[in-house]
Design an enzyme around this catalytic site. Structure first.
Site, PDB file in Angstrom:
ATOM      1  N   ASP A 293       1.055  -1.382   0.207  1.00 48.78           N
ATOM      2  CA  ASP A 293      -0.127  -0.186  -0.302  1.00 48.78           C
ATOM      3  C   ASP A 293       0.798   1.416   0.053  1.00 48.78           C
ATOM      4  O   ASP A 293       0.625   2.304  -0.630  1.00 48.78           O
ATOM      5  CB  ASP A 293      -0.695  -0.223   0.609  1.00 48.78           C
ATOM      6  N   SER A 294       1.966   0.979   0.654  1.00 47.48           N
ATOM      7  CA  SER A 294       2.927   2.391   0.484  1.00 47.48           C
ATOM      8  C   SER A 294       3.391   2.759   0.115  1.00 47.48           C
ATOM      9  O   SER A 294       3.955   4.323  -0.867  1.00 47.48           O
ATOM     10  CB  SER A 294       3.276   1.859   1.820  1.00 47.48           C
TER      11      SER A 294
ATOM     12  N   LEU B  15      10.249   4.179   8.648  1.00 48.02           N
ATOM     13  CA  LEU B  15      10.470   3.974  10.366  1.00 48.02           C
ATOM     14  C   LEU B  15      11.040   2.745  10.933  1.00 48.02           C
ATOM     15  O   LEU B  15      10.276   2.069  10.277  1.00 48.02           O
ATOM     16  CB  LEU B  15       8.934   4.664  10.620  1.00 48.02           C
TER      17      LEU B  15
ATOM     18  N   CYS C  78      -0.457   4.984  17.219  1.00 52.55           N
ATOM     19  CA  CYS C  78       0.899   4.800  16.897  1.00 52.55           C
ATOM     20  C   CYS C  78       0.671   6.207  15.544  1.00 52.55           C
ATOM     21  O   CYS C  78       1.922   7.518  15.075  1.00 52.55           O
ATOM     22  CB  CYS C  78       1.178   3.789  15.821  1.00 52.55           C
TER      23      CYS C  78
ATOM     24  N   GLY D 246       0.132   4.466   2.865  1.00 51.10           N
ATOM     25  CA  GLY D 246      -0.735   3.797   2.127  1.00 51.10           C
ATOM     26  C   GLY D 246      -2.736   4.089   2.932  1.00 51.10           C
ATOM     27  O   GLY D 246      -2.517   2.071   2.206  1.00 51.10           O
TER      28      GLY D 246
ATOM     29  N   CYS E 202       2.669  -5.056  15.868  1.00 51.53           N
ATOM     30  CA  CYS E 202       3.754  -4.745  14.834  1.00 51.53           C
ATOM     31  C   CYS E 202       4.723  -5.805  15.857  1.00 51.53           C
ATOM     32  O   CYS E 202       5.412  -5.638  15.471  1.00 51.53           O
ATOM     33  CB  CYS E 202       4.108  -3.882  14.130  1.00 51.53           C
TER      34      CYS E 202
END
Length: 364
Positions: free
Chosen positions: A6-7, A26, A95, A119, A192
């Site tokens: 997506d990003s 990041l 986040c 994204g 994550c």
């Protein structure tokens, strides 16, 4: 650029539209292997390499920004503290609020950039009066406006979501056509920083002596002790699995977690119908656009709230109190826990959000 599809496509579209684009990955873990291994779309060395290769294909500069200390303090520590308090946090909202659209955006603006593009599946619109609004994405199944409901007006003015008008299958097809190797990379769904997806085990290891109690009783609504547990951080409102009660309810029906009391360590369980709530209240109000004054009431067919990242919409009457939201649900919701977010919508537009502090059960 997280290293996911997506990003990568979002960056490619921004570049193709004529923007001067720089890819930023990041580094959120002090030790990437301690958070997660495997290509899951976040936090690993593999993901950084995937993002770098995508930037090379697109033809844009690429840098890694180390925000691991800020991420640990603002997201990981917040996650642990919230669970230790008997609540259920959403680390993705935190986040977005404190890292991607605060720390990253602040640094980007200081360096002379105009906006942060991601994204996320959502849509930012500017009204004829110049106001900015956050709306749901075209692809309802992938819509991420819920986790963006913490963004304020200033942040929205400097945010771009190039995928908001595109269904996910089309994004993958576009990535393949552009020669991006992440076209078929699986989406990331887990937290994550929890390497194996076992949040309870992770919390047990990380909290250790910080937990307010190291065990307690599991009771039914009459107060009868049904079992014992190692810590309230292993439970969330609405949980059915993993209760290990040893014997079924008298009527043979499943039991669910109804309440968590972290000080005494008591976890209360009962039937599913007792999970139903018809009112929620929240603090830490965030407005996606113009702030609403205390005393404002939102009602009507188009007014809904969403209580989970992938949950259903519920018609509601929303009242704005002093630094709080009071939400009466026209259709009740099940298993809503303090710590989660209530995000308010008017049609497809995100009005704002709050962190749930209290709920009222229908059975009460």
């Amino acid at each position: 650029m997280s290293g996911g599809v997506d990003s990568a496509v979002a960056a490619a579209r921004a570049h193709e539209a004529g923007h001067e684009v720089t890819g930023i990955h990041l580094a959120l873990s002090r030790n990437p292997k301690s958070y997660r291994t495997g290509a899951r779309g976040c936090c690993t060395i593999e993901d950084a390499n995937d993002a770098r290769r995508a930037a090379d294909v697109i033809g844009i500069p690429f840098y890694v920004w180390d925000l691991s200390d800020r991420f640990h303090t603002d997201v990981v520590e917040d996650f642990m503290d919230t669970y230790a308090a008997g609540q259920t946090p959403n680390p993705c909202l935190r986040c977005n609020e404190r890292i991607k659209f605060a720390a990253v955006l602040d640094r980007a603006l200081a360096l002379g950039f105009d906006a942060v593009a991601t994204g996320h599946y959502a849509d930012v619109r500017t009204t004829p009066d110049g106001d900015v609004e956050l709306h749901r994405a075209v692809d309802a199944a992938k819509d991420q406006s819920y986790v963006l409901g913490v963004l304020d007006e200033q942040q929205l003015r400097h945010s771009l979501f190039p995928l908001g008008d595109t269904p996910k299958p089309q994004v993958r097809a576009e990535a393949a056509a552009r020669g991006l190797l992440v076209a078929d990379k699986p989406d990331s769904h887990d937290i994550c920083f929890v390497a194996d997806g076992d949040s309870t085990g992770w919390l047990r290891e990380k909290l250790g002596e910080r937990a307010p109690n190291h065990g307690g009783e599991i009771r039914d609504e009459t107060g009868e002790v049904l079992g014992h547990h190692e810590g309230t951080y292993g439970f969330t409102i609405g949980q059915r699995k993993g209760l290990r009660l040893g014997r079924p309810a008298p009527d043979g029906r499943p039991r669910y977690v109804l309440d968590i009391e972290p000080v005494s360590g008591t976890v209360t369980v009962g039937p599913r119908e007792h999970l139903a709530v018809d009112r929620v209240e929240g603090d830490r109000v965030r407005w996606c656009g113009r702030a609403l004054e205390p005393g404002t009431m939102l009602a009507g067919e188009s007014v809904t709230v969403q209580l989970r990242a992938h949950g259903a919409e519920h018609r509601a009457v929303v009242r704005v109190a002093q630094e709080r939201l009071e939400v009466d649900l026209i259709e009740h919701a099940d298993g809503i826990a303090p710590g989660q977010a209530v995000v308010v919508y008017d049609g497809t537009r995100v009005v704002g959000s709050a962190t749930i502090t209290d709920t009222r059960r229908v059975s009460a």
